[in-house]
Design a protein around this motif. Structure first.
Motif, short mmCIF file in Angstrom:
data_model
loop_
_atom_site.label_atom_id
_atom_site.label_comp_id
_atom_site.label_asym_id
_atom_site.label_seq_id
_atom_site.Cartn_x
_atom_site.Cartn_y
_atom_site.Cartn_z
N SER A 115 0.86 -1.17 0.00
CA SER A 115 0.00 0.00 0.00
C SER A 115 0.90 1.22 0.00
O SER A 115 1.59 1.49 0.99
CB SER A 115 -0.92 -0.01 1.23
OG SER A 115 -1.69 1.17 1.27
N CYS A 126 0.44 3.13 5.96
CA CYS A 126 -0.96 3.11 6.41
C CYS A 126 -1.67 4.44 6.19
O CYS A 126 -2.85 4.56 6.51
CB CYS A 126 -1.02 2.73 7.89
SG CYS A 126 -0.34 1.08 8.24
N CYS A 150 4.28 1.00 7.91
CA CYS A 150 3.54 0.18 8.86
C CYS A 150 3.74 -1.31 8.61
O CYS A 150 3.21 -2.14 9.34
CB CYS A 150 2.05 0.53 8.81
SG CYS A 150 1.30 0.29 7.18
#
Length: 439
Positions: free
Chosen positions: A132, A293, A314
């Motif tokens: 991500s 995150c 994260c």
């Protein structure tokens, strides 16, 4: 990204930097009389110091030598190898010394790759498969500093002077054939890295803070990190190359033109760029494998700094942690150690020179380079050594000045502190090459 990749990267870097390069230097030095083999032994001592650093880093690489029987045996084996290196006096002894160490590295890699790493890591590297990435990074340096706009204007003039000074230095080296020597190939490369480093740091800094563009897209941020770290690394390694040139010129003057040729200097400079590019690309690849995150990640620095980025992840950031601790050793520690070693040998050689005029002439050839070394390494060393007691803004200003001032001062120092270069400038001025008279 799994543990095999980390082991491969670390082992390859140690093999290249701390075994192959000292072996090549040793082969050059051992062709001289036996009385000069002391210099070869000093190179072996440097290699041993690097092995000790490796021994200190290996526990960081998720393997505890003291909790396993084979690990304890490897610890004793490494200690015996390090102690036995004092008696080496030839290339054959060096090879005999390297073989068991290479075997030790292989054993360490085997232990790491068979799953020992997973015992002490918080997460497996497979967590990073679903990555991500943030949309933007927010560069938050220089916050809360009064009248900081004057500092940005100061950096702008520093950049202009750096660009003009290094361009003039490179122009004089290209025009004057008397400066077409191996030493000035390295000086030309230093000016090139100065221009590139200033261009990578200052325009982006001014655009970020002076014009308020503190949100940087993900891809542009990684490119900024790669370019800044690459040129700083190349600058550091180039200073080590210049110290190698002075070391050979003063300690081995009769062999200088045999060892330091145009071809060898180009090869050495090419290797320094390859090492710098390899290290920074590896760091960038590991950063690109991290998950974040937040949509916008805040970086408390003046550019897309490697440390704040990987600490903001994260997901498991252990590979980036290893690279963050290993890069300063290779990019800063190894050049500093080599420069100290070179000038120690130079100082010993200068004390043996009986004529004061020759001693003074030899000292002048090193003054400019020592000044450049002090300007580049001393601020970085003190900033990182005192990072725990100085506030964030002081650290950011110190590091930004360290990135901006050396490229500006390098051409000034070489112009006014190098007699050979001053003679070339005066010769060009008399020939009206730089400022031709109107017809």
């Amino acid at each position: 990204m799994n543990c095999h990749a980390i082991v491969l990267v670390v082992v390859v870097m140690f093999l290249f930097l701390f075994f192959i390069f000292p072996l090549a230097i040793l082969q050059v030095l051992s062709k001289r009389r036996p009385s000069h083999l002391l210099a070869a032994s000093l190179w072996i001592s440097m290699c041993d110091l690097c092995l000790i650093l490796m021994y200190l880093i290996m526990p960081v690489l998720c393997y505890d030598w003291s909790t396993d029987k084979s690990g304890g045996a490897c610890h004793l084996y490494l200690r015996d190898i390090l102690y036995s290196s004092v008696h080496m006096r030839s290339v054959e002894d060096f090879l005999q010394h390297c073989v068991p160490v290479l075997a030790l590295l292989y054993c360490a890699a085997l232990h790491l790759s068979t799953g020992v790493c997973e015992l002490t890591m918080n997460q497996d590297f497979a967590v990073n498969r679903n990555i991500s990435i943030p949309s933007y990074f927010y560069i938050s340096g220089f916050s809360g500093i009064p009248h900081v706009r004057y500092y940005y204007i100061f950096l702008f003039f520093v950049y202009i002077i750096s660009l003009l000074g290094n361009s003039c230095l490179m122009f004089v080296i290209i025009i004057d054939r008397n400066l077409h020597t191996p030493k000035y190939i390295a000086v030309f490369n230093l000016s090139l890295t100065d221009i590139c480093e200033s261009t990578a740091v200052i325009p982006q800094l001014l655009d970020t803070f002076l014009f308020g563009n503190q949100l940087i897209p993900y891809g542009l941020c990684l490119y900024n990190m790669l370019s800044v770290l690459l040129f700083i690394s190349a600058q550091s390694l180039t200073l080590a190359v210049l110290s190698f040139d002075r070391f050979i010129a003063i300690c081995l003057p009769l062999r200088y033109h045999m060892i330091v040729t145009h071809r060898s200097m180009l090869v050495i400079i090419g290797v320094t760029w390859a090492v710098a590019l390899f290290m920074i690309i590896i760091a960038t690849i590991f950063i690109s494998r991290l998950s974040f995150c937040r949509v916008i990640v805040i970086i408390n620095s003046f550019y897309c700094d490697h440390g704040p980025i990987y600490r903001s992840a994260c997901s498991n950031n252990f590979p980036s942690y290893v690279i963050n601790n290993l890069n300063p050793i290779v990019i800063l520690g190894f050049p500093v150690f080599f420069i100290i070693f070179s000038y120690t040998c130079i100082a010993v050689t200068l004390f043996r020179i009986t004529t004061p005029q020759d001693r003074q002439r030899a000292t002048k050839t090193c003054t400019a380079h020592l000044t450049l070394v002090a300007i580049f390494y001393v601020p970085i060393t003190f900033t990182y050594a005192l990072s725990s007691i100085i506030n964030t803004n002081t650290r950011i200003i110190s590091l930004s000045l360290t990135s901006a001032l050396p490229p500006m001062l390098n051409p000034i120092i070489y112009t006014f502190m190098t007699e050979e270069f001053m003679v070339s400038v005066k010769r060009l001025l008399k020939r009206r090459i730089i400022f031709p008279s109107p017809k």
